[in-house]
Structure formats: structure tokens, C-alpha cells
Motif scaffolding. Structure first.
Motif, PDB file in Angstrom:
ATOM      1  N   GLY A 184       0.769  -1.162   0.064  1.00 23.34           N
ATOM      2  CA  GLY A 184       0.066  -0.056  -0.139  1.00 23.34           C
ATOM      3  C   GLY A 184       0.860   1.484  -0.042  1.00 23.34           C
ATOM      4  N   GLY A 185       1.927   1.080  -0.603  1.00 23.29           N
ATOM      5  CA  GLY A 185       2.724   2.416  -0.798  1.00 23.29           C
ATOM      6  C   GLY A 185       3.694   2.412   0.383  1.00 23.29           C
ATOM      7  N   VAL A 186       3.596   1.781   1.435  1.00 22.56           N
ATOM      8  CA  VAL A 186       4.878   1.692   2.549  1.00 22.56           C
ATOM      9  C   VAL A 186       5.725   0.625   2.260  1.00 22.56           C
ATOM     10  CG1 VAL A 186       4.925   1.566   4.957  1.00 22.56           C
ATOM     11  CG2 VAL A 186       2.762   2.717   4.076  1.00 22.56           C
ATOM     12  N   ARG A 187       6.823   0.845   2.632  1.00 24.47           N
ATOM     13  CA  ARG A 187       7.994  -0.146   2.657  1.00 24.47           C
ATOM     14  C   ARG A 187       7.874  -0.501   3.953  1.00 24.47           C
ATOM     15  NH1 ARG A 187      10.870  -3.844  -0.092  1.00 24.47           N
ATOM     16  NH2 ARG A 187      11.114  -2.363  -1.803  1.00 24.47           N
ATOM     17  N   VAL A 188       7.368  -1.915   4.235  1.00 21.23           N
ATOM     18  CA  VAL A 188       7.491  -2.304   5.522  1.00 21.23           C
ATOM     19  C   VAL A 188       8.489  -3.487   5.369  1.00 21.23           C
ATOM     20  CG1 VAL A 188       6.076  -4.020   6.919  1.00 21.23           C
ATOM     21  CG2 VAL A 188       4.897  -2.351   5.626  1.00 21.23           C
ATOM     22  N   TRP A 189       9.383  -3.366   6.696  1.00 21.69           N
ATOM     23  CA  TRP A 189      10.295  -4.434   7.072  1.00 21.69           C
ATOM     24  C   TRP A 189      10.105  -5.216   8.165  1.00 21.69           C
ATOM     25  CZ3 TRP A 189      14.642  -6.067   4.587  1.00 21.69           C
ATOM     26  CH2 TRP A 189      15.043  -5.474   3.079  1.00 21.69           C
ATOM     27  N   SER A 190       9.767  -6.364   8.131  1.00 21.00           N
ATOM     28  CA  SER A 190       9.645  -7.365   9.345  1.00 21.00           C
ATOM     29  C   SER A 190      11.163  -7.715   9.766  1.00 21.00           C
ATOM     30  CB  SER A 190       8.909  -8.619   8.725  1.00 21.00           C
ATOM     31  OG  SER A 190       8.709  -9.301   9.884  1.00 21.00           O
ATOM     32  N   LEU A 191      11.401  -7.521  10.906  1.00 21.88           N
ATOM     33  CA  LEU A 191      12.656  -7.646  11.658  1.00 21.88           C
ATOM     34  C   LEU A 191      12.620  -8.458  12.879  1.00 21.88           C
ATOM     35  CD1 LEU A 191      13.879  -3.853  11.430  1.00 21.88           C
ATOM     36  CD2 LEU A 191      14.361  -5.910   9.594  1.00 21.88           C
ATOM     37  N   TYR A 192      13.537  -9.410  12.888  1.00 23.75           N
ATOM     38  CA  TYR A 192      13.724 -10.336  14.050  1.00 23.75           C
ATOM     39  C   TYR A 192      15.234  -9.817  14.335  1.00 23.75           C
ATOM     40  CZ  TYR A 192      13.635 -13.978  17.288  1.00 23.75           C
ATOM     41  OH  TYR A 192      13.929 -14.857  18.500  1.00 23.75           O
ATOM     42  N   VAL A 193      15.438  -9.016  15.203  1.00 23.94           N
ATOM     43  CA  VAL A 193      16.628  -8.559  15.656  1.00 23.94           C
ATOM     44  C   VAL A 193      17.518  -9.718  16.643  1.00 23.94           C
ATOM     45  CG1 VAL A 193      18.268  -7.015  16.892  1.00 23.94           C
ATOM     46  CG2 VAL A 193      16.517  -5.967  15.470  1.00 23.94           C
ATOM     47  N   PRO A 194      18.674 -10.188  16.182  1.00 23.40           N
ATOM     48  CA  PRO A 194      19.430 -11.120  17.151  1.00 23.40           C
ATOM     49  C   PRO A 194      19.546 -10.770  18.569  1.00 23.40           C
ATOM     50  CG  PRO A 194      20.632 -10.577  15.257  1.00 23.40           C
ATOM     51  CD  PRO A 194      19.577  -9.459  15.140  1.00 23.40           C
TER      52      PRO A 194
ATOM     53  N   LEU B  16      16.449   6.911   3.385  1.00 19.78           N
ATOM     54  CA  LEU B  16      15.934   8.408   3.475  1.00 19.78           C
ATOM     55  C   LEU B  16      16.665   9.193   2.605  1.00 19.78           C
ATOM     56  CD1 LEU B  16      14.842   8.545   7.439  1.00 19.78           C
ATOM     57  CD2 LEU B  16      13.569   8.274   5.189  1.00 19.78           C
ATOM     58  N   ALA B  17      18.041   8.950   2.614  1.00 20.32           N
ATOM     59  CA  ALA B  17      19.129   9.932   1.621  1.00 20.32           C
ATOM     60  C   ALA B  17      18.742  10.034   0.362  1.00 20.32           C
ATOM     61  CB  ALA B  17      20.529   9.467   2.021  1.00 20.32           C
ATOM     62  N   GLU B  18      18.232   8.663  -0.189  1.00 21.34           N
ATOM     63  CA  GLU B  18      17.777   8.548  -1.601  1.00 21.34           C
ATOM     64  C   GLU B  18      16.455   9.286  -1.659  1.00 21.34           C
ATOM     65  OE1 GLU B  18      17.816   4.432  -2.343  1.00 21.34           O
ATOM     66  OE2 GLU B  18      19.771   4.300  -1.977  1.00 21.34           O
ATOM     67  N   ASP B  19      15.578   9.139  -0.921  1.00 20.91           N
ATOM     68  CA  ASP B  19      14.163   9.826  -0.927  1.00 20.91           C
ATOM     69  C   ASP B  19      13.776  10.053   0.554  1.00 20.91           C
ATOM     70  OD1 ASP B  19      11.642  10.195  -1.558  1.00 20.91           O
ATOM     71  OD2 ASP B  19      11.175   8.274  -2.164  1.00 20.91           O
ATOM     72  N   PRO B  20      13.769  11.448   0.742  1.00 21.69           N
ATOM     73  CA  PRO B  20      13.409  11.825   2.158  1.00 21.69           C
ATOM     74  C   PRO B  20      11.912  11.478   2.220  1.00 21.69           C
ATOM     75  CG  PRO B  20      14.808  13.403   1.085  1.00 21.69           C
ATOM     76  CD  PRO B  20      14.457  12.643   0.157  1.00 21.69           C
ATOM     77  N   ALA B  21      11.211  11.577   1.512  1.00 18.75           N
ATOM     78  CA  ALA B  21       9.689  11.397   1.399  1.00 18.75           C
ATOM     79  C   ALA B  21       9.245  10.071   1.358  1.00 18.75           C
ATOM     80  CB  ALA B  21       9.087  12.267   0.283  1.00 18.75           C
ATOM     81  N   ALA B  22      10.033   8.898   1.326  1.00 15.01           N
ATOM     82  CA  ALA B  22       9.968   7.641   1.469  1.00 15.01           C
ATOM     83  C   ALA B  22       9.176   7.340   2.689  1.00 15.01           C
ATOM     84  CB  ALA B  22      11.115   6.857   1.565  1.00 15.01           C
TER      85      ALA B  22
ATOM     86  N   LEU C 131       9.217   1.735  14.117  1.00 18.69           N
ATOM     87  CA  LEU C 131       9.833   2.811  14.010  1.00 18.69           C
ATOM     88  C   LEU C 131       9.530   3.106  12.304  1.00 18.69           C
ATOM     89  CD1 LEU C 131      13.593   2.136  15.271  1.00 18.69           C
ATOM     90  CD2 LEU C 131      11.491   2.878  16.488  1.00 18.69           C
ATOM     91  N   GLY C 132       9.004   4.669  12.287  1.00 16.33           N
ATOM     92  CA  GLY C 132       8.710   5.017  11.084  1.00 16.33           C
ATOM     93  C   GLY C 132       9.529   6.276  10.648  1.00 16.33           C
ATOM     94  N   SER C 133       9.730   6.456   9.089  1.00 13.32           N
ATOM     95  CA  SER C 133      10.285   7.499   8.672  1.00 13.32           C
ATOM     96  C   SER C 133       9.419   8.625   8.731  1.00 13.32           C
ATOM     97  CB  SER C 133      10.351   7.093   7.188  1.00 13.32           C
ATOM     98  OG  SER C 133       9.086   7.041   6.445  1.00 13.32           O
ATOM     99  N   PRO C 134      10.017  10.054   8.694  1.00 17.88           N
ATOM    100  CA  PRO C 134       8.934  11.143   8.748  1.00 17.88           C
ATOM    101  C   PRO C 134       7.809  11.212   8.147  1.00 17.88           C
ATOM    102  CG  PRO C 134      11.435  11.764   8.686  1.00 17.88           C
ATOM    103  CD  PRO C 134      11.411  10.231   8.310  1.00 17.88           C
ATOM    104  N   ALA C 135       7.699  10.585   6.831  1.00 19.77           N
ATOM    105  CA  ALA C 135       6.389  10.655   5.903  1.00 19.77           C
ATOM    106  C   ALA C 135       5.468   9.576   6.534  1.00 19.77           C
ATOM    107  CB  ALA C 135       6.735  10.140   4.682  1.00 19.77           C
ATOM    108  N   LEU C 136       6.067   8.415   7.117  1.00 21.99           N
ATOM    109  CA  LEU C 136       4.941   7.578   7.579  1.00 21.99           C
ATOM    110  C   LEU C 136       4.555   8.116   8.983  1.00 21.99           C
ATOM    111  CD1 LEU C 136       4.296   4.500   7.361  1.00 21.99           C
ATOM    112  CD2 LEU C 136       5.316   4.150   9.350  1.00 21.99           C
ATOM    113  N   GLU C 137       5.615   8.418  10.023  1.00 19.67           N
ATOM    114  CA  GLU C 137       5.174   9.217  11.301  1.00 19.67           C
ATOM    115  C   GLU C 137       4.045  10.218  11.045  1.00 19.67           C
ATOM    116  OE1 GLU C 137       7.218  11.531  15.041  1.00 19.67           O
ATOM    117  OE2 GLU C 137       8.005  11.448  13.024  1.00 19.67           O
ATOM    118  N   ALA C 138       4.317  11.072  10.126  1.00 20.86           N
ATOM    119  CA  ALA C 138       3.153  12.043   9.846  1.00 20.86           C
ATOM    120  C   ALA C 138       1.849  11.351   9.541  1.00 20.86           C
ATOM    121  CB  ALA C 138       3.295  13.019   8.701  1.00 20.86           C
TER     122      ALA C 138
END
Length: 267
Positions: free
Chosen positions: A106-116, A144-150, A231-238
Motif C-alpha cells: 500500500g505504498g509503504v516499505r514494510v520491513w519485518s525484523l527479528y533482531v538477534p 531516506l538519503a535517496e528519498d526523504p519522502a519515503a 519505527l517510522g520514517s518522517p513521512a510515515l510518522e506524519a
């Protein structure tokens, strides 16, 4: 869009609970961790029958991450560049574990993470954990450097309690992983790279947890930890309208030791 994350601690054991959770909360995208199965063992049909697409990576009865989505599942990526490997046994060649899976939903890059986990402060697994987080931070900053609005959501079981109030008693964890300065610094580095904890403002602590060990009646005694985050990027947090931790899912027979975390996004 309603986004959720849940360390389910074996999807085959808890698929009925997960399916009921999706329907009860009308979830659009669910990131799962610790699925504990190979790809061919994952119960795909249970989710596709409910109208979800499925992406999963799992190599054995350990680890494993998945994303199920009914709003699209595109550009699926297994792992991220520079993700370190780990040798499960002495003498084995290190391999990439099933701990990170990304997809556009849905336009959001979602990362499912299982940190060690890190295990103990003296265990080599802790150094692996820190290197894993460092590689994640480099990639997250680069996106975010590539696309601050990601719109990017880094979600899952981080195995870190970043604040003292995120554990039930700091004295108990004084010489343990999850709260050590290097681990907290690694978590903070990702926040400093531009990613906000979008759930805490809606479910503030102290004493608001996502994990309770199965032993010693930790759950009824409210002796838990907050280690699952979005944890969300600025565009997601908004776009975050509301968020909550579904503590009810930790109750009852056959519950995971983690509770799901849910985030509502505006259109």
C-alpha cells in the motif's frame, strides 16, 4: 491502513490465533517474526483464503519472518545489503539467517525484523547483534538519503528495551543484554537516522510492555519488557493516527510470549 507486527513464536502452532487476530482487528498488513518454519511449511493457504498475499523467509525451526498483506505485496526483498551472517554451530560456515524481509504494501516499505537476541554480555552473539543493527542503520539512513519522502516502517522484535521503564525492574537486568549501553546506542542510532518510535506517544510507559517470559508467572505479575517496536520514517510518522499494544493476545491458552503492536495510518 492498519499495520501490525507480532512475534508469534511459531506460526504453525498459532495460525488460528493469528487468523482470528487479523479478522477481529481488520488488519491490512501484518509483519510476523519467529515463524519457526521453512518456507514450504508456512501455512500460506490459511492467509490467502482470507484475501492476503504472503511473503515468508525461513530456513529451519529457528527464526523466520513474514509479511501478509491485502493492500499489495511488491518488491519483496530478503535481507538487506551488508547484513552479517552467523554460524549456528562451531565449525560451520556462517550463513545469513531469516531475520529480515521487506516489501512494499500500500505504498509503504514494510520491513519485518527479528533482531538477534545477543544472549549474554560475554557471548559472541552480542557482537553479531550489534553488527546486524549497524548494517540495518546504514541501510535505513541510505533509504531516506535517496528519498526523504519515503514511507518506511521498520517493525518487529528488536530485542532491545531502549528506556529503563521498558523493563519491569532494571536491577534484574543490570548485567544482561537488551538494556546494555551498546545495544541502546545501536537502537538510538536508527532513531537518529530519522526513524521515530510511532507507538510510544499513543501507549506511553513506564510499565507498558510487549513481552512477558513464560516462566515465573511473569505475565500475571506484570513483569515484562517493551522490545517490539514500529519505527517510522518522517513521512510515515506524519500518517500515524493511533497505535496500541494488544495485551489481550498474551492471555489464554496457546498464547505467544509477545503481544501484537498495531498502528493506524491515515489515507
Amino acid at each position: 491502513m492498519r499495520l501490525a507486527t507480532w512475534n508469534v513464536n511459531s506460526i504453525r502452532t498459532r495460525v488460528d490465533r493469528v487468523a482470528a487476530f487479523l479478522e477481529r482487528h481488520d488488519v491490512d498488513v501484518l509483519a510476523l517474526q519467529e515463524t519457526k518454519c521453512r518456507d514450504d511449511q508456512f501455512p500460506h493457504d490459511r492467509f490467502t483464503d482470507l484475501g492476503y498475499q504472503v511473503a515468508h523467509v525461513g530456513h529451519s525451526q529457528w527464526n523466520g519472518v513474514a509479511i501478509v498483506s491485502r493492500v499489495g505485496l511488491d518488491d519483496v526483498r530478503t535481507g538487506f545489503p551488508g547484513m552479517p551472517s552467523w554460524a549456528a554451530k562451531e565449525g560451520q560456515e556462517p550463513t545469513a539467517e531469516a531475520r529480515a524481509l521487506g516489501a512494499v504494501c500500500g505504498g509503504v516499505r514494510v520491513w519485518s525484523l527479528y533482531v538477534p537476541n545477543g544472549r549474554t554480555l560475554a557471548d559472541p552473539h552480542l557482537q553479531y547483534k550489534l553488527e546486524w543493527l549497524s548494517a540495518l542503520r546504514e541501510n535505513a539512513a541510505g533509504w531516506l538519503a535517496e528519498d526523504p519522502a519515503a514511507q518506511v516502517a521498520l517493525v518487529g522484535d528488536w530485542n532491545i528495551a531502549p528506556e529503563d521503564g521498558d523493563v519491569w525492574d532494571m536491577a534484574v537486568f543490570a548485567h544482561s543484554t537488551h538494556v546494555s549501553p551498546p545495544e541502546r546506542a545501536a537502537f538510538r542510532a536508527i532513531v537518529d537516522a530519522g526513524y521515530a518510535d510511532v507507538v510510544r506517544p499513543h501507549a506511553p510507559g513506564p510499565g507498558v510492555f510487549t513481552y512477558w517470559d513464560y516462566t515465573q508467572l511473569r505475565f500475571p505479575r506484570r513483569e515484562g519488557m517493551r522490545i517490539d517496536f514500529v519505527l517510522g520514517s518522517p513521512a510515515l510518522e506524519a500518517r500515524v493516527e493511533h497505535a496500541f499494544i494488544d495485551r489481550e493476545e498474551r492471555k489464554g491458552k496457546g498464547a505467544s510470549d509477545h503481544a501484537p503492536v498495531v498502528v493506524d495510518l491515515t489515507p
